[in-house]
Design an enzyme around this catalytic site. Structure first.
Site, mmCIF file in Angstrom:
data_model
loop_
_atom_site.group_PDB
_atom_site.id
_atom_site.type_symbol
_atom_site.label_atom_id
_atom_site.label_comp_id
_atom_site.label_asym_id
_atom_site.label_seq_id
_atom_site.Cartn_x
_atom_site.Cartn_y
_atom_site.Cartn_z
ATOM 1 N N GLN A 195 14.859 2.914 -11.159
ATOM 2 C CA GLN A 195 16.131 2.261 -11.485
ATOM 3 C C GLN A 195 17.256 3.246 -11.751
ATOM 4 O O GLN A 195 18.434 2.895 -11.657
ATOM 5 C CB GLN A 195 15.975 1.339 -12.700
ATOM 6 C CG GLN A 195 15.217 0.067 -12.424
ATOM 7 C CD GLN A 195 15.901 -0.847 -11.426
ATOM 8 O OE1 GLN A 195 17.087 -0.725 -11.144
ATOM 9 N NE2 GLN A 195 15.143 -1.764 -10.862
ATOM 10 N N SER A 215 12.131 4.728 -5.251
ATOM 11 C CA SER A 215 11.962 3.672 -4.239
ATOM 12 C C SER A 215 13.243 3.514 -3.436
ATOM 13 O O SER A 215 14.321 3.324 -4.004
ATOM 14 C CB SER A 215 11.613 2.356 -4.932
ATOM 15 O OG SER A 215 11.462 1.328 -3.984
ATOM 16 N N GLY A 216 13.133 3.578 -2.105
ATOM 17 C CA GLY A 216 14.294 3.582 -1.223
ATOM 18 C C GLY A 216 15.151 2.330 -1.280
ATOM 19 O O GLY A 216 16.374 2.408 -1.214
ATOM 20 N N CYS A 340 9.397 -8.165 -9.462
ATOM 21 C CA CYS A 340 7.956 -8.174 -9.203
ATOM 22 C C CYS A 340 7.226 -9.195 -10.058
ATOM 23 O O CYS A 340 6.084 -9.540 -9.793
ATOM 24 C CB CYS A 340 7.359 -6.788 -9.471
ATOM 25 S SG CYS A 340 8.082 -5.515 -8.436
#
Length: 397
Positions: A195, A215-216, A340
């Site tokens: 984040q 994370s891309g 998620c």
């Protein structure tokens, strides 16, 4: 029934008119990133592991992307491993370290405010005989260096601390914790930077971080792309075996188009971070000043040391999923908590660990911005959410 092109046209209109404030769940890829993805898919489709000319061409591009990313993060290219995203990176870092070094000790330290991909990974390790200490945050969502120090034991082998909390935006004192752990050479330090990357500055080397996850799709790249930084000299067991890719740490044919796209997205985002951080802060302040005047409001994000793109707020007594659906009908998109786990509609573990009441924690929503958002969108959002919340409270009565 719409034809395919008509469907696309309708969808494009809806995207153009929407207000998207769910950027912590995922971001819309930059156009340049999609252009790179398509170009690489068309021109560099050879397997980087193949020994023929096409494979060699792909391998050179893979090496170049790795070097570019390493330069942007100010680390060595040999310290970059490509993954499918944050969940895989977190699982590989945590389980890989625990399994590789279990002969030295089976005590692990993490926090109550981690992303589910970390929290559940530690729960699995407990089932395998590891002992985990879960540190609690203070009422503002912060983990203290003192708490980390007090939890350390002779048999501790790994500490995981999230950099920017994905629900509240609280920035943890990573540099101070890293410098503490540098005095304990047998303890590895893992940071979930998913984040924070591109929004909150973090010096990997100065913070003495051993493993770091990125994370891309959180910074306008395509989904299914990620990075695990592994400091030179750190060893871990592989979770995916079968080939020699990624230093034999992560087997499987590399997603070359996704990796090249991610390198482009990271460069663009870090450039925006230098130039547009104040833009994020201004939008967040505008939201905060308006929302805190509304009925039933409780602000769950901290007043200091917060990420400029995340705001967590409760409208006490209202169900967050009802708010999300009502806003969605207005073509406005936010979320309840981590994407998620948001479909489970469980009360936020993170907010409860901060001491929030069940009523407050059970009413929380998350608004998350990107550099692509505008002040005009913020002002329109404020008008829409005020009307939506007013109507929902009326229905309750």
């Amino acid at each position: 029934v719409f034809g395919y092109n008509e469907k696309m046209d309708a969808s494009s209109m809806e995207v153009h008119n929407m207000i998207y404030f769910d950027n912590s769940a995922t971001t819309k890829p930059y156009k340049e990133v999609l252009d790179t993805y398509i170009a690489v898919s068309e021109q560099f489709f050879g397997n980087p592991s193949s020994i023929h000319k096409l494979g060699g061409k792909s391998e050179k591009l893979l090496t170049k992307a790795r070097e570019q990313i390493a330069e942007l993060l100010d680390v060595q290219s040999s310290e970059i491993i490509f993954t499918s995203g944050g969940t895989e990176g977190n699982n590989l870092a945590i389980k890989g370290t625990a399994m590789m070094h279990r002969s030295r000790g089976k005590h692990l330290i993490t926090t109550e405010i981690e992303h589910p991909s970390i929290y559940e990974a530690y729960k699995q390790l407990e089932e395998l005989g590891f002992e985990v200490t879960y540190l609690s945050p203070d009422e503002n969502g912060f983990i203290s260096v003192e708490n980390v120090k007090n939890a350390l034991r002779e048999d501790t082998i790994l500490v995981s601390i999230i950099h920017v909390n994905n629900e509240t935006g609280a920035i943890q004192p990573i540099k101070d914790i890293g410098q503490l752990l540098a005095e304990y050479p047998k303890v590895f330090f893992h940071v979930d930077a998913v984040q924070g990357i591109g929004k909150v500055q973090l010096d990997i080397k100065q913070s003495a971080i051993d493993l770091l996850t990125i994370s891309g799709h959180k910074f306008h790249s395509v989904k299914g792309t990620g990075i695990l930084y592994i400091r030179e000299g750190v060893t871990l067991s592989s979770l995916l075996t079968g080939g020699s890719q990624e230093r034999e740490i992560r087997s499987g044919t590399e997603n070359l188009a996704g990796i090249a796209a991610m390198a482009k997205a990271l460069r663009i985002t870090l450039e925006k971070q230098d130039k547009m951080k104040n833009h994020l802060i201004s939008m967040r302040n505008e939201l905060l000043q308006h929302l805190m005047k509304m009925e039933g409001t409780v602000i769950n994000s901290p007043e200091t040391n917060f990420a400029p793109h995340i705001l967590n707020i409760s409208f006490v007594g209202l169900k967050p999923e009802v708010i999300v659906h009502a806003l969605s009908e207005e073509n406005v998109f936010i979320s309840t908590k981590s994407a998620c786990s948001s479909k489970t509609f469980e009360i936020s573990r993170v907010l409860q660990s901060m001491g929030k009441s069940e009523k407050v924690a059970g009413s929380a929503i998350r608004i998350s911005l990107s550099y692509e958002n505008t002040m005009e969108e913020v002002k329109k959002f404020n008008q829409i959410i005020e009307e939506v919340i007013k109507n929902l409270y009326k229905v309750m009565r």
